[in-house]
Write a protein that holds these residues in place. Sequence first.
Motif, PDB file in Angstrom:
ATOM      1  N   GLU A 112       0.843  -1.193   0.000  1.00  0.00           N
ATOM      2  CA  GLU A 112       0.000   0.000   0.000  1.00  0.00           C
ATOM      3  C   GLU A 112       0.872   1.235   0.000  1.00  0.00           C
ATOM      4  O   GLU A 112       2.012   1.198   0.433  1.00  0.00           O
ATOM      5  CB  GLU A 112      -0.875   0.044   1.259  1.00  0.00           C
ATOM      6  CG  GLU A 112      -1.964  -0.980   1.321  1.00  0.00           C
ATOM      7  CD  GLU A 112      -2.804  -0.791   2.573  1.00  0.00           C
ATOM      8  OE1 GLU A 112      -3.088   0.375   2.916  1.00  0.00           O
ATOM      9  OE2 GLU A 112      -3.151  -1.796   3.186  1.00  0.00           O
ATOM     10  N   GLY A 113       0.301   2.354  -0.452  1.00  0.00           N
ATOM     11  CA  GLY A 113       0.980   3.635  -0.381  1.00  0.00           C
ATOM     12  C   GLY A 113       1.878   3.890  -1.574  1.00  0.00           C
ATOM     13  O   GLY A 113       1.918   3.125  -2.536  1.00  0.00           O
ATOM     14  N   SER A 114       2.581   5.002  -1.474  1.00  0.00           N
ATOM     15  CA  SER A 114       3.505   5.391  -2.533  1.00  0.00           C
ATOM     16  C   SER A 114       4.639   6.191  -1.916  1.00  0.00           C
ATOM     17  O   SER A 114       4.514   6.716  -0.804  1.00  0.00           O
ATOM     18  CB  SER A 114       2.788   6.248  -3.580  1.00  0.00           C
ATOM     19  OG  SER A 114       2.412   7.486  -3.010  1.00  0.00           O
ATOM     20  N   VAL A 115       5.710   6.299  -2.640  1.00  0.00           N
ATOM     21  CA  VAL A 115       6.827   7.096  -2.163  1.00  0.00           C
ATOM     22  C   VAL A 115       6.378   8.544  -2.030  1.00  0.00           C
ATOM     23  O   VAL A 115       6.667   9.221  -1.051  1.00  0.00           O
ATOM     24  CB  VAL A 115       8.026   6.967  -3.119  1.00  0.00           C
ATOM     25  CG1 VAL A 115       9.142   7.911  -2.737  1.00  0.00           C
ATOM     26  CG2 VAL A 115       8.534   5.532  -3.134  1.00  0.00           C
ATOM     27  N   LEU A 116       5.626   9.027  -3.022  1.00  0.00           N
ATOM     28  CA  LEU A 116       5.141  10.401  -2.989  1.00  0.00           C
ATOM     29  C   LEU A 116       4.225  10.645  -1.797  1.00  0.00           C
ATOM     30  O   LEU A 116       4.236  11.718  -1.204  1.00  0.00           O
ATOM     31  CB  LEU A 116       4.402  10.716  -4.293  1.00  0.00           C
ATOM     32  CG  LEU A 116       3.973  12.157  -4.499  1.00  0.00           C
ATOM     33  CD1 LEU A 116       5.178  13.092  -4.482  1.00  0.00           C
ATOM     34  CD2 LEU A 116       3.236  12.291  -5.802  1.00  0.00           C
ATOM     35  N   GLY A 117       3.466   9.638  -1.424  1.00  0.00           N
ATOM     36  CA  GLY A 117       2.560   9.758  -0.300  1.00  0.00           C
ATOM     37  C   GLY A 117       3.238   9.602   1.048  1.00  0.00           C
ATOM     38  O   GLY A 117       2.595   9.694   2.083  1.00  0.00           O
ATOM     39  N   VAL A 120       5.974   3.364   1.149  1.00  0.00           N
ATOM     40  CA  VAL A 120       5.315   2.145   0.701  1.00  0.00           C
ATOM     41  C   VAL A 120       5.281   1.198   1.889  1.00  0.00           C
ATOM     42  O   VAL A 120       6.308   0.936   2.511  1.00  0.00           O
ATOM     43  CB  VAL A 120       6.078   1.503  -0.483  1.00  0.00           C
ATOM     44  CG1 VAL A 120       5.451   0.198  -0.878  1.00  0.00           C
ATOM     45  CG2 VAL A 120       6.113   2.456  -1.663  1.00  0.00           C
TER      46      VAL A 120
END
Length: 129
Positions: A112-117, A120
Motif C-alpha cells: 500500500e501507499g507510494s513514495v510520494l505519499g 510504501v
Amino acid sequence: MSSTAFRTRFLALAITTTLASAAAVAAPPARGPGSDARYQNELAVCNTIQQDHAACIREAGAAREEARRNGLTSAAPASYQQNALARCQLQPPAERLACEQRVTGTGVSSIEGSVLGGGVIRETVTPVN
C-alpha cells in the motif's frame, strides 16, 4: 556568372534557409532527461503535490543538470530486489522468511501507499497455529 544566375542561386539559398528555420521552430521540444520541456513538466508537478515546494524545484533543477551530464542512471530491477533480500539477511532468523515474502510479494502479502505519499507499506500475514 550572370546576374540572373546569381539571383536564382540567391533566391534558392534564401528559400532553403527559410524552410530549414521553419522546420527547426516547428519541431517539438525534446522530452528526454535533461530537456527544458521535461524540467517544465517536473515544475508543474511541484505545484500539485504536498511537499516542500522549494525542495521540489531544487530537485527538478538538479535532476536536469545531472541528466545533461549523463549522470542519471538506474540499476536493473533485479539488483534492487537483491539489495532488499540482502537486508532481510540482517533480520533475526525467525523474521527472515516474512521479510523475504514482503520483498518478493509472495505468501499473503500486500503493498500500500507510494513514495510520494510518504512511503510504501509492505505487509505479510502469517497465520499462527
